[in-house]
Design a protein around this motif. Structure first.
Motif, PDB file in Angstrom:
ATOM      1  N   UNK A   1      39.026 121.619   6.777  1.00 25.03           N
ATOM      2  CA  UNK A   1      38.952 120.829   8.089  1.00 25.03           C
ATOM      3  C   UNK A   1      38.015 119.456   8.068  1.00 25.03           C
ATOM      4  N   UNK A   2      37.758 119.203   9.360  1.00 28.18           N
ATOM      5  CA  UNK A   2      36.800 117.873   9.682  1.00 28.18           C
ATOM      6  C   UNK A   2      36.151 117.959  10.757  1.00 28.18           C
ATOM      7  N   UNK A   3      35.369 117.218  10.867  1.00 28.25           N
ATOM      8  CA  UNK A   3      34.337 116.979  12.182  1.00 28.25           C
ATOM      9  C   UNK A   3      34.153 115.423  12.431  1.00 28.25           C
TER      10      UNK A   3
ATOM     11  N   UNK B   1      38.271 119.623  13.575  1.00 27.79           N
ATOM     12  CA  UNK B   1      39.567 119.789  13.218  1.00 27.79           C
ATOM     13  C   UNK B   1      39.658 120.964  12.363  1.00 27.79           C
ATOM     14  N   UNK B   2      40.106 122.152  12.774  1.00 28.05           N
ATOM     15  CA  UNK B   2      39.815 123.391  11.919  1.00 28.05           C
ATOM     16  C   UNK B   2      40.543 123.550  10.558  1.00 28.05           C
TER      17      UNK B   2
ATOM     18  N   UNK C   1      48.087 128.888  12.390  1.00 31.16           N
ATOM     19  CA  UNK C   1      48.083 130.151  12.845  1.00 31.16           C
ATOM     20  C   UNK C   1      48.039 130.185  14.248  1.00 31.16           C
ATOM     21  N   UNK C   2      47.381 129.300  14.623  1.00 34.20           N
ATOM     22  CA  UNK C   2      46.957 129.287  16.147  1.00 34.20           C
ATOM     23  C   UNK C   2      47.983 128.953  17.087  1.00 34.20           C
ATOM     24  N   UNK C   3      48.548 128.004  16.583  1.00 30.50           N
ATOM     25  CA  UNK C   3      49.529 127.135  17.702  1.00 30.50           C
ATOM     26  C   UNK C   3      51.345 127.886  17.372  1.00 30.50           C
ATOM     27  N   UNK C   4      51.164 128.160  16.033  1.00 29.64           N
ATOM     28  CA  UNK C   4      52.863 128.646  15.885  1.00 29.64           C
ATOM     29  C   UNK C   4      52.803 130.082  15.495  1.00 29.64           C
ATOM     30  N   UNK C   5      51.815 130.843  15.231  1.00 30.71           N
ATOM     31  CA  UNK C   5      52.045 132.029  14.903  1.00 30.71           C
ATOM     32  C   UNK C   5      51.976 132.416  13.422  1.00 30.71           C
ATOM     33  N   UNK C   6      51.860 131.402  12.434  1.00 32.59           N
ATOM     34  CA  UNK C   6      52.017 131.493  11.190  1.00 32.59           C
ATOM     35  C   UNK C   6      50.750 132.436  10.759  1.00 32.59           C
TER      36      UNK C   6
ATOM     37  N   UNK D   1      42.813 109.244   0.687  1.00 36.80           N
ATOM     38  CA  UNK D   1      43.495 110.241  -0.230  1.00 36.80           C
ATOM     39  C   UNK D   1      42.978 111.567  -0.049  1.00 36.80           C
ATOM     40  N   UNK D   2      41.903 111.674  -0.072  1.00 41.46           N
ATOM     41  CA  UNK D   2      41.341 113.159   0.464  1.00 41.46           C
ATOM     42  C   UNK D   2      39.604 112.779   0.611  1.00 41.46           C
ATOM     43  N   UNK D   3      39.042 114.245   0.782  1.00 40.42           N
ATOM     44  CA  UNK D   3      37.603 113.805   0.994  1.00 40.42           C
ATOM     45  C   UNK D   3      37.422 114.089   2.729  1.00 40.42           C
ATOM     46  N   UNK D   4      36.211 113.681   3.167  1.00 40.82           N
ATOM     47  CA  UNK D   4      36.029 113.930   4.421  1.00 40.82           C
ATOM     48  C   UNK D   4      36.679 113.046   5.415  1.00 40.82           C
ATOM     49  N   UNK D   5      37.380 112.189   4.997  1.00 46.81           N
ATOM     50  CA  UNK D   5      38.357 111.331   5.768  1.00 46.81           C
ATOM     51  C   UNK D   5      39.660 111.280   5.196  1.00 46.81           C
ATOM     52  N   UNK D   6      39.932 112.600   4.645  1.00 42.58           N
ATOM     53  CA  UNK D   6      41.378 112.476   3.815  1.00 42.58           C
ATOM     54  C   UNK D   6      42.275 113.150   4.883  1.00 42.58           C
ATOM     55  N   UNK D   7      43.581 112.752   4.305  1.00 43.49           N
ATOM     56  CA  UNK D   7      44.714 112.906   5.213  1.00 43.49           C
ATOM     57  C   UNK D   7      45.202 114.560   5.299  1.00 43.49           C
ATOM     58  N   UNK D   8      45.110 115.139   4.453  1.00 44.22           N
ATOM     59  CA  UNK D   8      45.236 116.834   4.651  1.00 44.22           C
ATOM     60  C   UNK D   8      44.484 117.562   5.709  1.00 44.22           C
TER      61      UNK D   8
END
Length: 486
Positions: A36-38, A53-54, A61-66, A271-278
């Protein structure tokens, strides 16, 4: 939400270059999908609050029950629920067998994983097995693994490919990677970097390049069901950003990060890292609306008049040759808290839409059969997220500006005001679904309160549109296409 939308999800992680990166990847249970990120946000009282952002995994898991597929540290359940998240751990071979899997081998393993998942979700139910569908979500090189599965007919059977319902990629180099302005060499085998050479991509995917580009599905998968998230923040990526340069996410150029004819969004993310898109809220909101949403909205601007600054217009009247181009910006944000842009195209990010005058008004001069009017956005929404009433509300912040002008081949700067807008407005758009279709309304929020009910869109033979104009003489129509999405 109908359960038919909640298909299993397989996450395919991106490229790990050095041995230590591969080892870190192997020793991570969720391959980064749990990161996640803060962010720091300022409240109205001037205090600062941390927004956390968790991670996409936990939010699903929280919002859709996966749920994940691990039980006591192993993946050995005979049956799994439909709402499962599976990680494709294709780098395991590096640790166990001492060799890197090729893209083709990783794609073959992905096909086996899809069938393994189908068996554990459906059991012996023949109808459930026939109806089984899966979502593939991939970061970076993982998107090429997915495309290899879908496009190389020797990699997987039709039975496997038919199981794939939708694909979402974060920052995938669909058209390869550029370093120093050049595509990475085909012979650069160190750490398998040549995976991102266009000739190698074409060979791996068994496709013929189009105009030298390989970012197309070659008819093997519906492009409208293949979405690309394009990152535009190169500044917060690692040192590779200096070789790749601006107009990128730090690793993948904007022009190389999407699938031809497929939906795509642009977000100011690395692309990734603390400000990454995933590990960003913007990525998650686009992912879930594409997978689970029920509405697609596309905004296309048809330009009717592009005025010149008075000094440039005067030079034109004298018969001097004028050269200039135009930038179209648009940020689309649904009504939610905190506000999260689904697509954010701006000149300062290098992601604004660039058009020459002739591309829009004289396409024959530029070798095009039709005028290239800009598509400002194509986003997915979900009516189930409406908290009150039946109306979806989202905002399109639209701006049109020109580049600098040349007069008789020389830069014309004497009276030019830099970054001057030809048009700018924040449009509040309301879409209400009724028994006879959608009712569409808009408010010009730069002039009136956005809470107003607004005016209905006008209509002509091309569809429903918002009329755009400015005192400078700019005129255009913003056509909105609102369609059901499954």
């Amino acid at each position: 939400m109908t359960t038919s939308r909640l298909n299993p999800i397989i996450y395919v992680r991106g490229f790990a270059m050095r041995e230590d990166e591969i080892e870190d990847t192997i020793n991570t249970p969720y391959m980064g999908f749990n990161l996640g990120s803060t962010r720091i946000r300022q409240d109205p009282d001037r205090s600062f609050t941390r927004y956390i952002f968790e991670s996409p995994l936990i939010r699903l898991m929280k919002e859709y029950g996966y749920q994940d597929v691990y039980h006591q540290g192993a993946v050995n359940q005979a049956r799994l629920p439909r709402k499962s998240v599976v990680i494709h751990r294709y780098y395991e071979q590096e640790s166990g067998e001492g060799r890197r899997p090729s893209l083709i081998e990783a794609a073959e393993e992905l096909g086996s994983l899809i069938l393994w998942l189908r068996d554990r979700v459906c059991g012996d139910d023949d109808q459930a097995r026939a109806d089984f569908k899966v979502y593939l979500v991939a970061h970076s090189m993982g998107g090429l693994v997915v495309r290899c599965l879908l496009q190389n007919m020797a990699v997987a059977t039709k039975q496997v490919r038919d199981c794939v319902d939708k694909v979402f990629t974060y920052g995938t180099p669909h058209n390869g990677i550029e370093m120093g302005g050049f595509n990475v060499p085909r012979a650069l085998g160190i750490w398998d970097i040549n995976n991102f050479n266009r000739e190698n991509i074409a060979k791996t995917l068994d496709l013929a390049p189009r105009n030298g580009r390989v970012n197309h599905l070659d008819g093997h998968f519906p492009p409208e069901r293949f979405m690309s998230l394009v990152g535009t923040n190169h500044k917060d990526y690692n040192l590779t950003r200096y070789a790749v340069g601006s107009m990128s996410d730090g690793l993948v150029k904007i022009e190389n990060a999407y699938i031809e004819s497929g939906p795509r969004v642009y977000c100011y993310l690395s692309h990734s890292g603390y400000y990454g898109m995933v590990n960003a809220e913007e990525g998650y909101q686009n992912l879930t609306r594409f997978l689970f949403g029920d509405t697609r909205v596309t905004g296309r601007m048809v330009v009717e008049a592009l005025p010149l600054p008075p000094s440039v217009a005067k030079a034109r009247k004298k018969g001097q040759t004028i050269e200039g181009s135009y930038l179209f910006e648009c940020t689309v944000t649904p009504r939610m808290h905190p506000p999260i842009p689904l697509s954010d195209r701006r000149a300062e990010h290098g992601s604004a839409i660039f058009r020459r005058f002739d591309e829009m008004f004289h396409p024959d001069r530029t070798g095009h059969a039709h005028a290239r009017h800009p598509v400002l956005f194509s986003v997915f929404l979900d009516t189930r997220k409406i908290q009150t009433g039946r109306t979806m509300v989202f905002v399109a912040d639209v701006a049109v500006r020109s580049t600098e002008f040349k007069v008789d081949g020389l830069w014309f700067l004497d009276q030019r005001i830099p970054d001057e807008n030809l048009y700018r407005d924040k449009l509040v758009l309301r879409a209400t679904r009724g028994t006879n279709g959608w009712t569409l309304r808009y408010v010009s929020a730069d002039e009136r309160w956005g809470e107003n009910r607004g005016s209905e869109l006008e209509q002509d033979d091309q569809g429903r549109y918002v009329p755009l104009d400015s005192p400078k003489g700019f005129r255009a129509k913003l056509y909105l296409d609102v369609t059901a999405w499954e």
